[in-house]
Design a protein around this motif. Sequence first.
Motif, PDB file in Angstrom:
ATOM      1  N   LEU A  31      -7.418   5.721   2.617  1.00 17.28           N
ATOM      2  CA  LEU A  31      -7.307   4.274   2.533  1.00 17.28           C
ATOM      3  C   LEU A  31      -5.844   3.842   2.461  1.00 17.28           C
ATOM      4  N   THR A  32      -5.039   4.629   1.805  1.00 11.74           N
ATOM      5  CA  THR A  32      -3.621   4.303   1.681  1.00 11.74           C
ATOM      6  C   THR A  32      -2.960   4.234   3.055  1.00 11.74           C
ATOM      7  N   LEU A  33      -3.214   5.239   3.879  1.00 12.48           N
ATOM      8  CA  LEU A  33      -2.578   5.241   5.194  1.00 12.48           C
ATOM      9  C   LEU A  33      -3.097   4.096   6.061  1.00 12.48           C
ATOM     10  N   ASN A  34      -4.384   3.870   6.029  1.00 12.43           N
ATOM     11  CA  ASN A  34      -4.943   2.752   6.789  1.00 12.43           C
ATOM     12  C   ASN A  34      -4.343   1.424   6.326  1.00 12.43           C
ATOM     13  N   SER A  35      -4.257   1.273   5.034  1.00 12.64           N
ATOM     14  CA  SER A  35      -3.786   0.000   4.475  1.00 12.64           C
ATOM     15  C   SER A  35      -2.321  -0.222   4.781  1.00 12.64           C
ATOM     16  N   LEU A  36      -1.567   0.844   4.688  1.00 10.72           N
ATOM     17  CA  LEU A  36      -0.136   0.730   4.932  1.00 10.72           C
ATOM     18  C   LEU A  36       0.089   0.202   6.340  1.00 10.72           C
ATOM     19  N   ARG A  37      -0.690   0.708   7.234  1.00 12.28           N
ATOM     20  CA  ARG A  37      -0.591   0.260   8.604  1.00 12.28           C
ATOM     21  C   ARG A  37      -0.968  -1.214   8.720  1.00 12.28           C
ATOM     22  N   ALA A  38      -2.013  -1.567   8.031  1.00  9.97           N
ATOM     23  CA  ALA A  38      -2.450  -2.971   8.053  1.00  9.97           C
ATOM     24  C   ALA A  38      -1.385  -3.868   7.441  1.00  9.97           C
ATOM     25  N   ILE A  39      -0.743  -3.384   6.397  1.00 10.22           N
ATOM     26  CA  ILE A  39       0.314  -4.175   5.764  1.00 10.22           C
ATOM     27  C   ILE A  39       1.464  -4.369   6.738  1.00 10.22           C
ATOM     28  N   LYS A  40       1.818  -3.293   7.414  1.00 12.14           N
ATOM     29  CA  LYS A  40       2.905  -3.387   8.388  1.00 12.14           C
ATOM     30  C   LYS A  40       2.577  -4.416   9.473  1.00 12.14           C
ATOM     31  N   GLU A  41       1.337  -4.380   9.912  1.00 14.78           N
ATOM     32  CA  GLU A  41       0.922  -5.275  10.986  1.00 14.78           C
ATOM     33  C   GLU A  41       0.900  -6.734  10.538  1.00 14.78           C
ATOM     34  N   ASN A  42       0.794  -6.934   9.243  1.00 12.13           N
ATOM     35  CA  ASN A  42       0.733  -8.310   8.735  1.00 12.13           C
ATOM     36  C   ASN A  42       1.987  -8.719   7.976  1.00 12.13           C
ATOM     37  N   GLN A  43       3.018  -7.920   8.160  1.00 13.62           N
ATOM     38  CA  GLN A  43       4.235  -8.148   7.407  1.00 13.62           C
ATOM     39  C   GLN A  43       4.820  -9.541   7.650  1.00 13.62           C
ATOM     40  N   HIS A  44       4.603 -10.050   8.842  1.00 11.32           N
ATOM     41  CA  HIS A  44       5.181 -11.351   9.185  1.00 11.32           C
ATOM     42  C   HIS A  44       4.594 -12.480   8.332  1.00 11.32           C
ATOM     43  N   LEU A  45       3.423 -12.232   7.732  1.00 13.48           N
ATOM     44  CA  LEU A  45       2.808 -13.261   6.895  1.00 13.48           C
ATOM     45  C   LEU A  45       3.393 -13.296   5.486  1.00 13.48           C
ATOM     46  N   LEU A  46       4.157 -12.257   5.178  1.00  9.14           N
ATOM     47  CA  LEU A  46       4.707 -12.153   3.823  1.00  9.14           C
ATOM     48  C   LEU A  46       6.047 -12.865   3.750  1.00  9.14           C
ATOM     49  N   ASN A  47       6.289 -13.563   2.656  1.00  5.54           N
ATOM     50  CA  ASN A  47       7.622 -14.133   2.511  1.00  5.54           C
ATOM     51  C   ASN A  47       8.423 -13.471   1.387  1.00  5.54           C
ATOM     52  N   THR A  48       7.740 -12.715   0.552  1.00  8.75           N
ATOM     53  CA  THR A  48       8.479 -11.964  -0.462  1.00  8.75           C
ATOM     54  C   THR A  48       8.545 -10.503  -0.054  1.00  8.75           C
ATOM     55  N   SER A  49       9.433  -9.784  -0.716  1.00  6.95           N
ATOM     56  CA  SER A  49       9.439  -8.339  -0.523  1.00  6.95           C
ATOM     57  C   SER A  49       8.199  -7.779  -1.207  1.00  6.95           C
ATOM     58  N   ILE A  50       7.743  -6.672  -0.704  1.00  2.95           N
ATOM     59  CA  ILE A  50       6.496  -6.144  -1.234  1.00  2.95           C
ATOM     60  C   ILE A  50       6.715  -4.700  -1.678  1.00  2.95           C
ATOM     61  N   GLU A  51       6.054  -4.325  -2.738  1.00  2.00           N
ATOM     62  CA  GLU A  51       6.109  -2.930  -3.182  1.00  2.00           C
ATOM     63  C   GLU A  51       4.714  -2.336  -3.064  1.00  2.00           C
ATOM     64  N   ILE A  52       4.661  -1.071  -2.735  1.00  2.00           N
ATOM     65  CA  ILE A  52       3.358  -0.435  -2.519  1.00  2.00           C
ATOM     66  C   ILE A  52       3.286   0.897  -3.263  1.00  2.00           C
ATOM     67  N   VAL A  53       2.227   1.049  -3.997  1.00  5.17           N
ATOM     68  CA  VAL A  53       1.941   2.323  -4.639  1.00  5.17           C
ATOM     69  C   VAL A  53       0.549   2.739  -4.214  1.00  5.17           C
ATOM     70  N   GLY A  54       0.380   4.015  -3.901  1.00  4.11           N
ATOM     71  CA  GLY A  54      -0.956   4.438  -3.500  1.00  4.11           C
ATOM     72  C   GLY A  54      -1.169   5.926  -3.666  1.00  4.11           C
ATOM     73  N   PHE A  55      -2.412   6.293  -3.872  1.00  2.00           N
ATOM     74  CA  PHE A  55      -2.770   7.703  -3.910  1.00  2.00           C
ATOM     75  C   PHE A  55      -2.662   8.288  -2.511  1.00  2.00           C
ATOM     76  N   THR A  56      -1.872   9.299  -2.356  1.00  3.49           N
ATOM     77  CA  THR A  56      -1.875  10.056  -1.104  1.00  3.49           C
ATOM     78  C   THR A  56      -1.152  11.371  -1.291  1.00  3.49           C
ATOM     79  N   ASN A  57      -1.583  12.366  -0.583  1.00  6.84           N
ATOM     80  CA  ASN A  57      -0.900  13.653  -0.602  1.00  6.84           C
ATOM     81  C   ASN A  57      -0.154  13.939   0.686  1.00  6.84           C
ATOM     82  N   PHE A  58      -0.017  12.925   1.519  1.00  2.97           N
ATOM     83  CA  PHE A  58       0.781  13.118   2.735  1.00  2.97           C
ATOM     84  C   PHE A  58       2.198  13.497   2.333  1.00  2.97           C
ATOM     85  N   LYS A  59       2.730  14.519   2.994  1.00  2.00           N
ATOM     86  CA  LYS A  59       3.982  15.110   2.520  1.00  2.00           C
ATOM     87  C   LYS A  59       5.212  14.299   2.885  1.00  2.00           C
ATOM     88  N   HIS A  60       5.127  13.486   3.901  1.00  2.00           N
ATOM     89  CA  HIS A  60       6.340  12.852   4.411  1.00  2.00           C
ATOM     90  C   HIS A  60       6.323  11.341   4.237  1.00  2.00           C
TER      91      HIS A  60
END
Lengths: 347, 347
Positions: free
Chosen positions: B263-292
């Motif tokens: 879900l973290t990877l899917n969401s991150l992508r969705a966040i990126k795709e909707n970044q233009h709707l954001l006017n503040t900086s955003i911080e993201i924390v999520g469970f993932t074991n992806f190494k990079h």
Amino acid sequence: MNCARPNRASKQMSRSTIKDIAKALNLSVSSVSRALRDSYEIGEETKKKVLEYAQSVNYRPNPIALGLKERRSHSICVIVPEIANNFFSEVINGIDRAAYSKGYNVFIFQSFEDGVRELQCIEHGIDRHVDGFIISLSGATGTYGHLDVLKEEGIPTVYFDRVPPFDQVDKVVVDNFEGSYNGIKYLIGLGKKRIAHISNPLNLSITKERHAGYLACLQDHGIEVDENLIQFCGFDPAEAHQTIQEMIAHHKPDAFFINSDRLTLNSLRAIKENQHLLNTSIEIVGFTNFKHVGLFNPPMIPIRQPAEAIGAKTVELLIEKIEAKRHVREPATYTLKTTLATNSMVS
Amino acid sequence: MNCARPNRASKQMSRSTIKDIAKALNLSVSSVSRALRDSYEIGEETKKKVLEYAQSVNYRPNPIALGLKERRSHSICVIVPEIANNFFSEVINGIDRAAYSKGYNVFIFQSFEDGVRELQCIEHGIDRHVDGFIISLSGATGTYGHLDVLKEEGIPTVYFDRVPPFDQVDKVVVDNFEGSYNGIKYLIGLGKKRIAHISNPLNLSITKERHAGYLACLQDHGIEVDENLIQFCGFDPAEAHQTIQEMIAHHKPDAFFINSDRLTLNSLRAIKENQHLLNTSIEIVGFTNFKHVGLFNPPMIPIRQPAEAIGAKTVELLIEKIEAKRHVREPATYTLKTTLATNSMVS
DNA sequence: ACATTTCCTGACAACGATTGCGTAAATTTT
DNA sequence: AAAATTTACGCAATCGTTGTCAGGAAATGT
């Protein structure tokens, strides 16, 4: 009237066997066996009785006993260098789905890039009477003698991705040459002239092919090959870091082409860490099946392999070989196409 | 003088058996068997002869015959929702290494998040007489009846990560509550007040715990929980996109906390795709074991699970249970710690 | 010299399932 | 009515291995 044993059916301490059914129904084991296999020499009435009782005790034939008696186990053995790898885990998915739909069980073993361990996996498979093997070779060894057992014992085998260099076996691969070639062409199209090539050592066929694609494309476009721009690197992140750093510091590349899945991720990280040394914008193309490449910064263009399709194809070929009664088709190589995902957000 | 058969040894059409050795050495099968197991009732000389000959024909005992005879197979069965997952594939690595070093064979099965398939995997394992199971439950079903067989038949089983909600089993988990809590605390420390929580449906224990950590941390810091900021979402990328888009458009979060690896990877992508709707900086924390994770843009802080250690621990517990002659230890839950990798380039 | 012990080895059953062969009863054919 | 055939089932061997039991030969004790 038949002296059934309800306690067996309800408690079911351990799996009920054909013998239990026979005893419960006052039949011989052979009759029960034949009834279950729907043999013509068993009366309809008896058949029904057996089938019903078997159902009620949730009878499942013991595959171990079966494997001992017959020469096969209705299962296939998959050996990959490692599971924790985007590409291989996707291929396994494809294999698992395809095999499952054909009623085959899948055993998955990891060679951990170790030839000795690879042989052990093969022996394990043989010992367990698997019907066939699907193998992607470990990269560590350049020898293939340990594969001879498979040939000698005539066990159906299909190789994929990292295949051995001899002809008389079935292989499923991608067009690595073309994949590389198109990747380089894309970079050249962007105006890049100093395309660094970060590659695994050349002892694997796929690596050689990808390397060849790189060279050919440069030559076809009249770009001279600069040996300094070609570096070989293993799977260790620190090694990648070192390699990339030197490359950037000394040889001023304007693009990178990276040769394998794991190496791509390691290198990308190394590039990011050394970005301050770069004064031009950089473009990166690399083989990887990681699904979310669009999230990366620096951005990169992935060369993707159709992993699930590769898995499905290996299973198709393998089962064809396993179930071939006679006329065995000549071994052949099946080549699928890679994809250059130039718009990597849509995948 | 013994009438060996060199053709057997060289050609080796199929595996040589104890019977072949007996014939070649003019002994009985039982004597050969005993010699190979180094029984005290076989003469030294005979033993040596048998051992040497066995070596020369590369004799390996047939595990299928053994499995039929004895009640065990010296192998364990691992069932995970899917292999193509950073966390699970790492755990499998840990399991494989640990089991291998103890002389156990590992069978890996995928449940594909399907309870029915999960049961089939269990039955397969039972049918193949595996000595024990290591299971991480599929997320689809909220029922646990299919696990009863394991209890009833007394087959050693260790659950990890996604564990069933009853007590009398061994479990290896991470402190999900604390993991979440620390993640949220970190975000609050950055001054974030509107922390969106993207979560999988709550039918898994781990999801509930992580959710609880989120709530507790907000409350401990005097931040009111806004139900609008909590959204549940499955594994489909499109669903994640939809969820995130609505969240950003309507509820103005200043940070995201995401509940599971995929879900973290899917969401991150969705966040990126909707970044233009954001006017503040955003911080993201999520469970993932992806190494990079350090490569990601938008950047995020991963909550990591010690996957290999989890795998190793499950094996340790399982083998302890399998080999326990008597006094079986009470089932227990082993809790490891997560890591909040605030400097994710160094991992 | 004979009885007893020790040492080594072989025959046989078992694990669960399949299968070729044998055979009694039932049915059909002549 | 006798012969031939079919039907429906049981017996026993088999796969590779281990374990129980029995037994022959050599060594020891009396």
